[in-house]
Motif scaffolding. Structure first.
Motif, mmCIF file in Angstrom:
data_model
loop_
_atom_site.group_PDB
_atom_site.id
_atom_site.type_symbol
_atom_site.label_atom_id
_atom_site.label_comp_id
_atom_site.label_asym_id
_atom_site.label_seq_id
_atom_site.Cartn_x
_atom_site.Cartn_y
_atom_site.Cartn_z
ATOM 1 N N ARG A 114 0.734 -1.217 0.190
ATOM 2 C CA ARG A 114 0.176 -0.111 0.107
ATOM 3 C C ARG A 114 0.715 1.518 0.175
ATOM 4 O O ARG A 114 0.347 2.568 -0.989
ATOM 5 N N SER A 115 1.961 0.825 0.685
ATOM 6 C CA SER A 115 2.555 2.499 0.223
ATOM 7 C C SER A 115 3.437 2.936 -0.727
ATOM 8 O O SER A 115 3.817 4.072 -0.920
ATOM 9 N N ALA A 116 3.206 1.548 -1.694
ATOM 10 C CA ALA A 116 3.697 2.234 -2.612
ATOM 11 C C ALA A 116 3.154 3.559 -3.425
ATOM 12 O O ALA A 116 3.888 3.673 -4.816
ATOM 13 N N LEU A 117 1.843 3.831 -2.944
ATOM 14 C CA LEU A 117 0.623 4.037 -4.070
ATOM 15 C C LEU A 117 0.988 6.058 -3.439
ATOM 16 O O LEU A 117 0.873 6.766 -3.662
ATOM 17 N N VAL A 118 1.769 6.168 -2.243
ATOM 18 C CA VAL A 118 2.160 7.274 -0.976
ATOM 19 C C VAL A 118 2.104 8.643 -1.925
ATOM 20 O O VAL A 118 1.791 9.484 -2.648
ATOM 21 N N PRO A 119 3.610 8.245 -2.834
ATOM 22 C CA PRO A 119 4.107 9.148 -3.453
ATOM 23 C C PRO A 119 3.306 9.787 -4.853
ATOM 24 O O PRO A 119 3.747 10.794 -4.862
ATOM 25 N N LEU A 120 2.916 9.030 -5.063
ATOM 26 C CA LEU A 120 2.032 9.202 -6.415
ATOM 27 C C LEU A 120 0.807 10.114 -5.946
ATOM 28 O O LEU A 120 -0.108 10.882 -6.830
ATOM 29 N N ALA A 121 0.652 10.962 -5.464
ATOM 30 C CA ALA A 121 -0.279 11.752 -4.696
ATOM 31 C C ALA A 121 -0.325 13.163 -5.175
ATOM 32 O O ALA A 121 -0.530 14.019 -5.198
ATOM 33 N N GLU A 122 1.310 13.222 -5.168
ATOM 34 C CA GLU A 122 2.121 13.988 -5.934
ATOM 35 C C GLU A 122 2.150 14.262 -7.002
ATOM 36 O O GLU A 122 2.311 13.327 -7.792
ATOM 37 N N PRO A 123 1.327 14.906 -8.462
ATOM 38 C CA PRO A 123 0.748 14.821 -9.716
ATOM 39 C C PRO A 123 2.354 14.644 -10.817
ATOM 40 O O PRO A 123 1.957 14.393 -11.469
ATOM 41 N N ALA A 124 3.126 14.916 -10.380
ATOM 42 C CA ALA A 124 4.588 15.124 -10.881
ATOM 43 C C ALA A 124 5.217 13.616 -10.804
ATOM 44 O O ALA A 124 6.484 13.596 -11.468
ATOM 45 N N VAL A 125 4.302 13.514 -9.935
ATOM 46 C CA VAL A 125 5.521 12.124 -9.702
ATOM 47 C C VAL A 125 5.375 11.228 -10.978
ATOM 48 O O VAL A 125 4.323 10.959 -11.060
ATOM 49 N N ASP A 126 5.899 9.970 -11.849
ATOM 50 C CA ASP A 126 6.144 9.270 -12.461
ATOM 51 C C ASP A 126 5.881 8.381 -11.804
ATOM 52 O O ASP A 126 5.182 6.989 -12.476
ATOM 53 N N ILE A 127 7.012 7.616 -11.684
ATOM 54 C CA ILE A 127 6.791 6.245 -10.474
ATOM 55 C C ILE A 127 7.178 6.234 -9.084
ATOM 56 O O ILE A 127 8.221 7.428 -8.561
#
Length: 251
Positions: A114-127
């Motif tokens: 589940r933690s892998a989704l956390v950074p994608l809350a920032e729209p500028a993050v690709d991966i």
């Protein structure tokens, strides 16, 4: 609740040089690939499927009640395999995020996935990917422990600047052990697999450097523990022990 926007894919193949047939190795009374699928489903983030080129793997996964999709046998990497699987499972393009969970992580915690989704809350993050702060001194200099060099950001996340087998960065401060679990935006995965291998990727033998060299943004969530990757008979025995301990504790 699982989201229709998220697809969790677990690439698996039988040809492993150090532990042939490891996806079907018994761990805790289940084939290893089934245990990983079970934990991915328990993460509750989206649809889960195993992507494989081996009918025996697909049969074992389906017999346990999970989904499998057949892919070509000539893929050079797991990311290429999951990209083909994505097209087969979601030809209409409804999935927006693809999570790549390695099939040899039978002790991975659902919370870690589940933690892998956390950074994608920032729209500028690709991966998005994961790391653990290194606590054991010997890991700091071990070339088999991949380190992520990152710039600290908000909410304890890191913005990845480099991945390396060397001891880096220099000086006082934490070092981070990279965990090879990735969450891609769909467009980022399509772009990534279309890129040729990059110079630093080939030098370090680290595929994720291809993305950084192409100016793709990778952010990192820091988690508490490194899941055991099973590559050798010794790793397999350790995984069996850990799962037996987990079962005894009621996990």
């Amino acid at each position: 609740m699982p989201s229709p926007r998220v697809l969790v894919l677990i690439p698996a193949r039988m040809a492993a040089s150090r532990l042939p047939g490891k996806p079907l190795a018994d761990v805790g009374g289940r084939p290893m690939i089934v245990e990983v699928a079970r934990r991915a489903v328990a993460a509750g983030i989206g649809r889960v499927a195993v992507a494989t080129d081996a009918a025996e793997i697909a049969d074992a996964v389906r017999a346990a009640g999970f989904e499998a999709v057949m892919t070509r046998a000539d893929h050079p990497s797991g990311s290429d395999r999951i990209f083909e699987a994505l097209g087969r499972l979601d030809p209409a393009g409804e999935v927006e995020i693809v999570v790549n969970v390695q099939g040899d992580l039978p002790t991975i915690a659902p919370d870690t996935i589940r933690s892998a989704l956390v950074p994608l809350a920032e729209p500028a993050v690709d991966i998005a990917t994961l790391a653990v702060e290194i606590a054991r001194e010997e890991e700091r200099t071990d070339p088999n422990v991949v380190k992520v060099v990152g710039s600290p950001g908000k909410d304890g996340l890191l913005r990845a600047l480099y991945f390396t087998r060397a001891t880096a960065p220099y000086g006082e401060g934490p070092l981070y052990h990279h965990i090879g679990l990735y969450a891609y935006r769909r467009a980022a995965l399509a772009r990534f697999v279309a890129l040729p291998p990059s110079p630093l990727e080939q030098r370090e033998k680290l595929e994720q450097l291809r993305a950084l060299e192409a100016d793709m943004r990778i952010d990192v969530a820091v988690v508490d523990a490194v899941p055991l990757g099973v590559d050798t008979p010794e790793h397999l025995e350790r995984a069996r022990l850990l799962l037996a301990q987990e079962a005894a504790a009621g996990g």
